[in-house]
Motif scaffolding. Sequence first.
Motif, short mmCIF file in Angstrom:
data_model
loop_
_atom_site.label_atom_id
_atom_site.label_comp_id
_atom_site.label_asym_id
_atom_site.label_seq_id
_atom_site.Cartn_x
_atom_site.Cartn_y
_atom_site.Cartn_z
N ARG A 1 -14.17 9.79 -15.37
CA ARG A 1 -14.50 10.41 -14.07
C ARG A 1 -14.43 9.37 -12.95
NH1 ARG A 1 -18.20 12.88 -17.49
NH2 ARG A 1 -19.88 11.55 -16.73
N GLU A 2 -14.85 8.15 -13.20
CA GLU A 2 -14.78 7.10 -12.18
C GLU A 2 -13.33 6.77 -11.84
OE1 GLU A 2 -15.49 4.64 -9.23
OE2 GLU A 2 -17.00 5.93 -10.17
N THR A 3 -12.48 6.68 -12.83
CA THR A 3 -11.05 6.43 -12.58
C THR A 3 -10.47 7.56 -11.75
OG1 THR A 3 -10.78 5.12 -14.58
CG2 THR A 3 -8.79 6.10 -13.66
N LEU A 4 -10.80 8.80 -12.11
CA LEU A 4 -10.28 9.94 -11.37
C LEU A 4 -10.82 10.00 -9.95
CD1 LEU A 4 -10.32 12.52 -14.28
CD2 LEU A 4 -8.29 11.52 -13.20
N ARG A 5 -12.06 9.55 -9.74
CA ARG A 5 -12.60 9.46 -8.37
C ARG A 5 -11.78 8.46 -7.55
NH1 ARG A 5 -17.71 10.74 -10.70
NH2 ARG A 5 -18.15 8.60 -11.33
N ARG A 6 -11.43 7.32 -8.16
CA ARG A 6 -10.59 6.34 -7.46
C ARG A 6 -9.21 6.92 -7.16
NH1 ARG A 6 -12.66 2.83 -11.41
NH2 ARG A 6 -10.59 2.72 -12.38
N PRO B 1 0.83 -1.22 0.00
CA PRO B 1 0.00 0.00 0.00
C PRO B 1 0.86 1.26 0.00
CG PRO B 1 -0.88 -1.61 1.53
CD PRO B 1 0.46 -2.15 1.06
N GLY B 2 0.42 2.23 -0.80
CA GLY B 2 1.11 3.51 -0.87
C GLY B 2 2.15 3.60 -1.97
N THR B 3 2.45 2.48 -2.63
CA THR B 3 3.44 2.50 -3.70
C THR B 3 2.78 2.82 -5.04
OG1 THR B 3 3.18 0.14 -4.13
CG2 THR B 3 4.87 0.78 -2.53
N THR B 4 3.63 3.15 -6.01
CA THR B 4 3.12 3.40 -7.36
C THR B 4 2.37 2.19 -7.89
OG1 THR B 4 4.88 4.99 -7.83
CG2 THR B 4 3.81 3.97 -9.72
N GLU B 5 2.91 1.00 -7.68
CA GLU B 5 2.26 -0.23 -8.14
C GLU B 5 0.87 -0.36 -7.51
OE1 GLU B 5 4.43 -3.79 -7.16
OE2 GLU B 5 3.30 -4.99 -8.58
N HIS B 6 0.75 -0.03 -6.24
CA HIS B 6 -0.53 -0.08 -5.54
C HIS B 6 -1.50 0.92 -6.16
CE1 HIS B 6 -3.20 0.88 -2.00
NE2 HIS B 6 -3.28 -0.45 -2.04
N LEU C 1 -5.39 9.14 -3.26
CA LEU C 1 -4.58 10.27 -2.82
C LEU C 1 -5.01 10.77 -1.44
CD1 LEU C 1 -4.33 12.02 -6.26
CD2 LEU C 1 -2.38 11.14 -4.95
N ALA C 2 -6.29 10.68 -1.13
CA ALA C 2 -6.75 11.06 0.21
C ALA C 2 -6.17 10.13 1.27
CB ALA C 2 -8.28 11.04 0.26
N SER C 3 -5.95 8.88 0.91
CA SER C 3 -5.37 7.91 1.85
C SER C 3 -3.86 8.07 2.00
CB SER C 3 -5.67 6.49 1.37
OG SER C 3 -7.05 6.26 1.36
N TYR C 4 -3.23 8.72 1.05
CA TYR C 4 -1.77 8.88 1.05
C TYR C 4 -1.45 10.37 0.85
CZ TYR C 4 -2.11 3.91 0.81
OH TYR C 4 -2.45 2.61 1.11
N PRO C 5 -1.64 11.17 1.89
CA PRO C 5 -1.54 12.63 1.76
C PRO C 5 -0.15 13.16 1.43
CG PRO C 5 -1.86 12.01 4.05
CD PRO C 5 -2.03 10.76 3.24
N ASP C 6 0.88 12.33 1.55
CA ASP C 6 2.23 12.78 1.18
C ASP C 6 2.52 12.61 -0.31
OD1 ASP C 6 2.78 13.45 3.79
OD2 ASP C 6 3.80 11.56 4.23
N ALA C 7 1.66 11.90 -1.01
CA ALA C 7 1.91 11.62 -2.43
C ALA C 7 1.66 12.87 -3.28
CB ALA C 7 1.02 10.48 -2.92
#
Length: 142
Positions: A47-52, A19-24, A57-63
Amino acid sequence: PPRETTQDQTGSETAGPTPGTTEHFVQTAGDRVFFDLDRHDLNAEARETLRRQAAWLASYPDARILVAGNCDERGTREYNLALGARRANAAESYLISQGVDPSRISTTSYGKERPTCMQSSERCWAINRNATTSIVGSSYTN
């Protein structure tokens, strides 16, 4: 990077991206949205892809991310660079509307300069008409 193990339906352990990696990000959110010929508007699937992506990004705020607009090989270099910029900006605007801080997003246009599919066919042209989101910085990728 280390991998996360989970159990599948049979109880066997399977390895997935950390979790948190580019692959993830690619596996769970998707890294690109596609456009029709000479268009930069987002369809429902985009739009669905961008929502995901926004949820990830909300889960990984440093990204931090780079959104790159791409085009197929038809048209002039200048036209495609401008169209690629409109595609990247459309994706960026939607991500911002979904709560992503604009300071976390950079955009660029590659026009027709970086195709992912090299054949001159409708199938490849459709693949090359995209905006691709890449993780460019986070505590996980640095």
